[in-house]
Design an enzyme around this catalytic site. Structure first.
Site, PDB file in Angstrom:
ATOM      1  N   TYR A 119       1.668  -4.879   3.993  1.00 57.99           N
ATOM      2  CA  TYR A 119       1.253  -4.134   4.578  1.00 57.99           C
ATOM      3  C   TYR A 119       0.228  -3.053   3.987  1.00 57.99           C
ATOM      4  O   TYR A 119       0.399  -2.194   4.324  1.00 57.99           O
ATOM      5  CB  TYR A 119       2.320  -3.174   5.418  1.00 57.99           C
ATOM      6  CG  TYR A 119       2.831  -4.200   6.548  1.00 57.99           C
ATOM      7  CD1 TYR A 119       1.804  -5.959   7.632  1.00 57.99           C
ATOM      8  CD2 TYR A 119       4.126  -4.090   6.966  1.00 57.99           C
ATOM      9  CE1 TYR A 119       2.611  -6.365   8.202  1.00 57.99           C
ATOM     10  CE2 TYR A 119       4.742  -5.424   7.639  1.00 57.99           C
ATOM     11  CZ  TYR A 119       4.030  -6.070   8.382  1.00 57.99           C
ATOM     12  OH  TYR A 119       4.769  -7.346   9.224  1.00 57.99           O
ATOM     13  N   CYS A 178       5.053 -15.086  -9.024  1.00 56.86           N
ATOM     14  CA  CYS A 178       3.752 -15.312  -9.131  1.00 56.86           C
ATOM     15  C   CYS A 178       2.225 -14.901  -8.441  1.00 56.86           C
ATOM     16  O   CYS A 178       1.752 -15.754  -7.444  1.00 56.86           O
ATOM     17  CB  CYS A 178       3.152 -16.538  -9.803  1.00 56.86           C
ATOM     18  SG  CYS A 178       4.756 -17.427 -11.015  1.00 56.86           S
TER      19      CYS A 178
END
Ligand SMILES: *Cc1c(COP(=O)(O)O)cnc(C)c1O
Length: 411
Positions: A317, A344
């Site tokens: 968000y 990653c």
């Protein structure tokens, strides 16, 4: 009232210096304050005292069994969105008569279980679901209390990923269709329509969307009264926001309460609330250790051992969670400093500051306000186990959920 505070440069949660916990528990870990949880629930309850609502804690915001048991002791019910959450609420000792079940895709297995347990309300979100409930209720020879979740087509003015009350969102039923269902209620012999519910979104800081919802529901309720539907409950959902930084104001619960009191009187119904974030958001922090500071052109990365799998709100968000050192020092580095996790993904980043105190390998930091949608949204991405959950009560702390064993992921 906030139980997270610096005292003499050390960060405390209640009466515990968090650095003390790091000597015994491996980072990252979630750390909760029981006093904060109790304060928040009681404060919510007090704000609405004249309304005497049923407060159904939204289990998806934090589904830790111990925390839910503590809320149960304070009188909380539960709002659940899956059979798993329903089982947690029951295990925490919450009476089925204080449980409401929401969600757009409840399966036959879930409905059957909820019907057998005779919970307070199943909040249905489609005609197809209402037909399914009627069928399963018939099989069980039970009359089921159902609420219809209304989609009022009102913008919550919050992040669009957590807005749920616009007509293009998947949630709820339009008022017109709801009216038709009520008109045809005799098609559903095993259903008692007792409620309508709304939940227009989360982290709402502005009173206006709530005002609009109350007006829309009042008008709708007048309409259905005319066709002889007198609801027992109106479920107003959750969604009240919390401050995530010092510049955010608090949501004004008192102002909301005054509106809801008027609403309750004109509509002559019992009120249900389903708060999540406003009960548990600031009850939790995520404690993490600096793995490496890393200099890059024009900035400094602080790579910490917590990552997006422990707290996905920044990645999902763009949420900003403040990060504090557990031990303050006076050496300020005037350089753009970005806190990142080891996962990653470029979105595995938490927050940036223009300047920050010097941090070294092995220093500890605290990510604030992760009690809601922190652990409950965690994953095992990058084969990282779920972190432990610790609860502080005044000057004691204990592990309320062990860190997941890495071996359980290697199979
Ligand atoms: C998520 C959810 C809530 C809780 O929302 P908060 O913003 O955490 O208060 C309440 N009701 C329903 C139906 C939900 O989906």
């Amino acid at each position: 009232m906030n139980f997270l505070k610096f005292k003499n440069k050390k960060l405390f949660f209640e009466n515990i210096a968090i650095s003390k916990v790091t000597t015994r528990v491996k980072t990252p870990f979630y750390l909760y304050s029981l006093s904060q949880l109790r304060f928040n629930f009681n404060n919510f309850k007090k704000s609405f005292i004249k309304i005497n609502p049923l407060i159904c804690f939204s289990v998806k915001s934090n589904s830790n069994l111990k925390l839910i048991s503590e809320l149960k002791k304070l009188g909380s019910g539960a709002d659940v969105v899956s059979i798993g959450e329903l089982k947690i609420a029951l295990k925490a000792g919450i009476s089925p008569k204080k449980i409401v079940f929401s969600g757009v895709g409840k399966t036959e297995e879930e409905l059957d279980f909820a019907i057998k347990k005779e919970i307070l309300l199943i909040n249905a979100e489609s005609e197809a679901e209402i037909r399914a409930i009627n069928k399963i209720a018939k099989k069980n020879n039970k009359i089921v209390s159902v609420g219809i979740r209304i989609n009022p087509n009102i913008s919550a003015k919050t992040n669009k990923k957590i807005s749920t009350g616009k007509k293009d969102n998947k949630f709820g039923i339009s008022m017109n269709v709801c009216l038709e269902i009520f008109n045809n209620q005799y098609h559903y012999e095993y259903i008692k329509f007792e409620a309508i519910s709304v939940h227009i979104g989360s982290q709402i800081m502005d009173i206006n969307p709530f005002k609009k919802v109350l007006n829309a529901l009042s008008n709708f309720n007048k309409k259905i009264n005319l066709i002889g539907i007198n609801l027992k409950y109106i479920d107003l959902g959750g969604g009240t926001g919390i401050p995530y930084s010092n510049s955010d104001k608090k949501f004004n619960l008192k102002e909301y309460s005054n509106l809801v009191l008027k609403f309750k009187k004109t509509n002559n119904v019992e009120i249900i609330f389903e708060p999540g974030r406003s009960i548990c958001g600031n009850t939790g922090v995520l404690i993490s250790k600096v793995i490496y500071p890393k200099d890059a052109p024009g900035k400094k990365f602080i790579v910490i051992d917590a990552a997006m799998n422990d707290l996905i709100r920044p990645a999902l968000y763009g949420a900003k969670h403040q990060i504090y050192p557990l031990l303050k020092n006076n050496s300020i580095v005037k350089k753009n400093t970005e806190f990142v996790g080891p996962v990653c993904e470029s979105s595995d980043t938490f927050i940036s500051y223009n300047k920050y105190q010097k941090l070294n390998e092995g220093d500890y930091v605290c990510i604030d306000n992760i009690g809601a949608y922190g652990r409950s949204l965690a994953s095992n991405y990058n084969t990282r186990p779920y972190s432990a959950e610790i609860l502080i009560n005044k000057n004691k702390y204990k592990i309320i959920k062990q860190r997941q064993k890495l071996e359980s992921l290697i199979n």
